[in-house]
Write a protein that holds these residues in place. Structure first.
Motif, PDB file in Angstrom:
ATOM      1  N   PHE A  38       8.551 116.622 -22.043  1.00 30.04           N
ATOM      2  CA  PHE A  38       7.386 117.832 -22.078  1.00 30.04           C
ATOM      3  C   PHE A  38       6.318 117.045 -21.073  1.00 30.04           C
ATOM      4  O   PHE A  38       6.190 116.012 -20.947  1.00 30.04           O
ATOM      5  CB  PHE A  38       7.155 118.178 -23.239  1.00 30.04           C
ATOM      6  CG  PHE A  38       6.421 117.019 -24.242  1.00 30.04           C
ATOM      7  CD1 PHE A  38       7.523 116.218 -24.852  1.00 30.04           C
ATOM      8  CD2 PHE A  38       5.074 116.783 -24.348  1.00 30.04           C
ATOM      9  CE1 PHE A  38       6.876 115.041 -25.518  1.00 30.04           C
ATOM     10  CE2 PHE A  38       4.629 115.937 -24.942  1.00 30.04           C
ATOM     11  CZ  PHE A  38       5.413 114.666 -25.897  1.00 30.04           C
ATOM     12  N   ARG A  62      10.329 115.230 -35.064  1.00 27.61           N
ATOM     13  CA  ARG A  62       9.728 116.388 -35.527  1.00 27.61           C
ATOM     14  C   ARG A  62       8.304 116.491 -35.056  1.00 27.61           C
ATOM     15  O   ARG A  62       7.817 117.445 -34.702  1.00 27.61           O
ATOM     16  CB  ARG A  62       9.568 116.515 -37.045  1.00 27.61           C
ATOM     17  CG  ARG A  62      10.860 116.360 -37.718  1.00 27.61           C
ATOM     18  CD  ARG A  62      10.732 116.601 -39.252  1.00 27.61           C
ATOM     19  NE  ARG A  62      10.034 115.132 -39.785  1.00 27.61           N
ATOM     20  CZ  ARG A  62       9.753 114.940 -41.037  1.00 27.61           C
ATOM     21  NH1 ARG A  62      10.850 115.779 -42.034  1.00 27.61           N
ATOM     22  NH2 ARG A  62       9.699 113.681 -41.381  1.00 27.61           N
ATOM     23  N   VAL A  63       7.823 115.351 -34.718  1.00 29.89           N
ATOM     24  CA  VAL A  63       6.433 115.331 -34.164  1.00 29.89           C
ATOM     25  C   VAL A  63       6.144 115.902 -32.709  1.00 29.89           C
ATOM     26  O   VAL A  63       7.306 115.708 -32.030  1.00 29.89           O
ATOM     27  CB  VAL A  63       5.841 113.427 -34.124  1.00 29.89           C
ATOM     28  CG1 VAL A  63       6.536 112.884 -32.841  1.00 29.89           C
ATOM     29  CG2 VAL A  63       4.449 113.547 -33.907  1.00 29.89           C
ATOM     30  N   HIS A  64       4.888 116.652 -32.574  1.00 32.34           N
ATOM     31  CA  HIS A  64       4.886 117.212 -31.456  1.00 32.34           C
ATOM     32  C   HIS A  64       3.400 117.015 -30.882  1.00 32.34           C
ATOM     33  O   HIS A  64       2.434 117.978 -31.031  1.00 32.34           O
ATOM     34  CB  HIS A  64       4.778 118.879 -31.620  1.00 32.34           C
ATOM     35  CG  HIS A  64       6.347 119.427 -31.721  1.00 32.34           C
ATOM     36  ND1 HIS A  64       6.967 119.815 -32.825  1.00 32.34           N
ATOM     37  CD2 HIS A  64       7.064 119.493 -30.793  1.00 32.34           C
ATOM     38  CE1 HIS A  64       7.999 120.357 -32.473  1.00 32.34           C
ATOM     39  NE2 HIS A  64       8.303 120.237 -31.205  1.00 32.34           N
ATOM     40  N   SER A  65       3.235 115.862 -30.607  1.00 36.78           N
ATOM     41  CA  SER A  65       2.026 115.608 -29.827  1.00 36.78           C
ATOM     42  C   SER A  65       2.226 114.883 -28.536  1.00 36.78           C
ATOM     43  O   SER A  65       3.513 114.406 -28.377  1.00 36.78           O
ATOM     44  CB  SER A  65       1.062 114.722 -30.950  1.00 36.78           C
ATOM     45  OG  SER A  65       1.726 113.334 -31.112  1.00 36.78           O
ATOM     46  N   ASN A  66       1.222 114.614 -27.731  1.00 36.84           N
ATOM     47  CA  ASN A  66       1.038 113.656 -26.580  1.00 36.84           C
ATOM     48  C   ASN A  66       1.556 112.130 -27.079  1.00 36.84           C
ATOM     49  O   ASN A  66       1.409 112.181 -28.388  1.00 36.84           O
ATOM     50  CB  ASN A  66       0.016 113.830 -25.927  1.00 36.84           C
ATOM     51  CG  ASN A  66      -0.174 115.246 -25.298  1.00 36.84           C
ATOM     52  OD1 ASN A  66       0.875 115.987 -25.243  1.00 36.84           O
ATOM     53  ND2 ASN A  66      -1.420 115.508 -24.901  1.00 36.84           N
ATOM     54  N   TYR A  68       0.096 108.362 -26.934  1.00 36.32           N
ATOM     55  CA  TYR A  68      -0.791 107.558 -26.878  1.00 36.32           C
ATOM     56  C   TYR A  68      -0.519 106.033 -26.789  1.00 36.32           C
ATOM     57  O   TYR A  68      -1.396 105.182 -26.389  1.00 36.32           O
ATOM     58  CB  TYR A  68      -1.929 107.762 -27.939  1.00 36.32           C
ATOM     59  CG  TYR A  68      -2.364 109.151 -27.886  1.00 36.32           C
ATOM     60  CD1 TYR A  68      -3.166 109.681 -26.913  1.00 36.32           C
ATOM     61  CD2 TYR A  68      -1.877 110.295 -28.673  1.00 36.32           C
ATOM     62  CE1 TYR A  68      -3.720 111.052 -26.721  1.00 36.32           C
ATOM     63  CE2 TYR A  68      -2.147 111.617 -28.689  1.00 36.32           C
ATOM     64  CZ  TYR A  68      -3.092 112.070 -27.571  1.00 36.32           C
ATOM     65  OH  TYR A  68      -3.355 113.214 -27.373  1.00 36.32           O
TER      66      TYR A  68
END
Lengths: 190, 393
Positions: A38, A62-66, A68
């Protein structure tokens, strides 16, 4: 291989970093992995810094974050080394892959003391040789596949041929050039 | 045979639409939903569907064309985001009050301003009281599955109302992830043909859509419309069960994740729910009884069922991905608190505004919400009941 691999791509709008991240998701999917590919979207402008991401895992994601604290970073445009914190959060047991014609000794001082592995590849030279034009994303894709070892190189090339056959169905003349770019990149990343 | 694929949320929804093969699609492009009509027009051009695609000059026209088409008796679909949905607002109410089961794929994006293309739920929340059914999705799979169930819910004779199938802009719409698709024929058999009882072009029947109503009739019409929306709850449960039989993925009104004995709970909707599940797993590993209630059906709001699901919870966080300017709470906060009030339930509750304009929602940020609940437990003091998450002061 680790259970979850997180990769961050740095490029400039128009260079295909997003496409490369989606292609990496594609080929990793082909090996049976769970994948995310993404981009981080802002105003889309040619030449502006862009970021894209991959998560590759043996388990559902499942995680939907950028991302880091990536395991790997790919820098598609070396001019970003001066303006973007490409090594921010990059794990020391990971690696960074940089598109540059320069020797590593010139690049490493720009990496803010990053102690992990550093790989370079001249994607411009490879792309011009293979395609006659500058499209760095195919060489950079091959480089990160080689550096991460997420799949066998032969499987990768076979999968990419299928993908190009589909993607360039209306322009078959560019398929061999892209395949050559991948092949050269697998050889030349160091 | 289920088909293992990897698709973005927009590709997934466009493929569900291809399998449904609706009669008419009026649409006007807007980021981040543009890809849906873009992919779909490719299906039209390639003859993979026989849908009539109507290019229009605005979203107001798109929804107006949907109303005309659906009233004529054609199964009609569209897609939009953000300002596009806002521009439809007037006619969204018309679609619902005319009892037209139009399907709208909403790819959630912030309303202006500042102008922003990224995800929050302000567009959907702005339209939550227009009489539409609203379903939310955590990922591409749920967006696909919800789209396939949408017409079965909307066109049910007890309902006959339009439906909005929502997913988070960019976060799921533009992220390629694994997905399991159903075969085309299985989808077609499940969705079935659209055979409305009444429609404008029906032979031998005179009917008017959208006429003037004098004072003597408006309340009855509204009441009937509300009953239809209320009925959507049971239909949603029934269709979700039936969908489970063909897909192996059963759906309900909401998802309870590790809620069985949860004392600390978070109510959340959309893509952040997946991140929240990872947070809950980490807390459970430490022996903390935490759980997630993920909203799927927001309209009609399943108030009684949610109150029942939260009855054992002592400390509650309600997550609103919009600033609705109520100033005391967000829309989900208001709904949940009202639902609990009616059942005499009083967990210590914090309501958060989070993730506006694509502000990233991370394992760390959602962990901090549970930490706030632990602080409330320790001090017995709620402090600010309506808070902002991950905001610079």
């Amino acid at each position: 291989m680790k259970n979850l691999i997180e990769i961050r791509w740095h490029g400039r709008g128009g260079q295909g970093a997003k496409t490369a991240a989606l292609l990496l998701a594609d080929v990793a999917f082909g090996t049976g992995m769970y994948v995310q590919g993404f981009p981080e979207y802002g105003p889309e402008r040619m030449g502006a810094p862009i970021t894209a991401y991959n998560r590759l895992s043996a388990n559902p994601i499942r995680v939907h974050s950028n991302i880091y604290e990536p395991d790997y970073v790919v820098v598609v445009d070396e001019t970003l080394l001066d303006s973007v914190g490409v090594t921010d959060g990059l794990k020391e047991d990971g690696a960074i892959v940089i598109n540059t014609a320069k020797p590593k000794e010139e690049i490493i001082p720009k990496l803010k003391g990053y102690q992990g592995r550093v790989y370079t590849i001249d994607a411009r030279k490879i792309s011009i040789e293979a395609l006659g034009k500058y499209f760095p994303n195919s060489p950079m894709l091959a480089a990160i596949v080689k550096v991460t070892g997420i799949m066998d190189e032969e499987d990768f090339l076979e999968s990419m041929r299928k993908s190009y056959n589909h993607k360039f169905a209306s322009r078959p003349e560019v398929i061999e050039g892209n395949m050559k770019a991948l092949f050269l990149a697998l050889e030349e990343v160091q | 045979m289920a088909i293992k694929e990897r698709l973005s949320g927009n590709e997934a929804v466009a493929n569900a639409m291809r399998q449904i093969n609706p009669d008419v699609m009026p649409a006007y492009p807007i980021t981040p939903s543009t890809e849906i009509p873009q992919y779909f027009t490719t299906f039209v051009s390639n003859g993979q569907v026989d849908t009539v695609f109507v290019p229009v000059e605005s979203e107001h026209s798109a929804m107006s064309a949907c109303i005309g088409s659906e009233a004529a008796g054609a199964r009609t679909i569209t897609a939009t985001s953000s300002a596009g949905l806002a521009l439809m607002w007037e006619v969204l109410n018309v679609a619902a009050s005319d009892r037209l089961p139009i399907c709208l794929a909403l790819v959630n994006r912030a309303l202006s301003g500042p102008i922003n293309i990224n995800c929050d739920h302000s567009d959907a929340m702005g339209a939550r009281n227009t009489g539409w059914i609203q379903l939310f999705a955590e990922n591409n799979q749920e967006a696909y599955d919800n789209m396939i169930q949408a017409y079965r819910i909307a066109e049910h004779p007890d309902v006959m109302l339009p439906i909005m199938v929502c997913q988070d802009g960019f976060i799921t719409s533009h992220a390629v992830e694994n997905i399991t698709l159903l075969e085309d024929q299985i989808v077609k058999d499940f969705v079935g043909e659209y055979e409305p009882e009444h429609y404008l072009l029906k032979d031998g029947e005179s009917i008017a859509y959208g006429p003037y109503a004098v004072t003597n009739y408006v309340m009855e019409a509204r009441r009937a419309q509300m009953e239809g929306l209320r009925n959507a709850k049971q239909v949603c449960i029934d269709i979700g069960k039936e969908y489970g039989q063909i897909s192996g993925r059963e759906y309900g009104l909401f998802e309870e994740y590790r809620m069985e004995d949860a004392e600390y709970a978070m109510v959340i909707m959309g893509s952040a729910a997946g991140t929240a599940k990872d947070v809950v797993d980490a807390l459970r590993d430490k022996g903390i009884k935490a759980g997630i209630l993920k909203i799927r059906l927001f309209r009609p709001f399943p108030a009684e069922e949610i109150a029942e699901a939260l009855k054992g919870v002592k400390y509650l966080a309600i997550m609103d991905r919009t600033e609705d300017f109520e100033t005391n709470c967000g829309p989900l906060g208001a709904e949940i608190k009202s639902a609990l009030f009616n059942k005499n339930l009083r967990p210590l509750t914090l309501n958060y505004c989070y993730g506006l304009g694509g502000r990233d929602v991370t394992v760390e940020s959602l962990t901090s919400v549970f930490e706030d609940l632990f602080e409330v437990e320790k001090t017995g003091d709620l402090g600010e009941v309506y808070r902002y998450l991950s905001v610079r002061e």
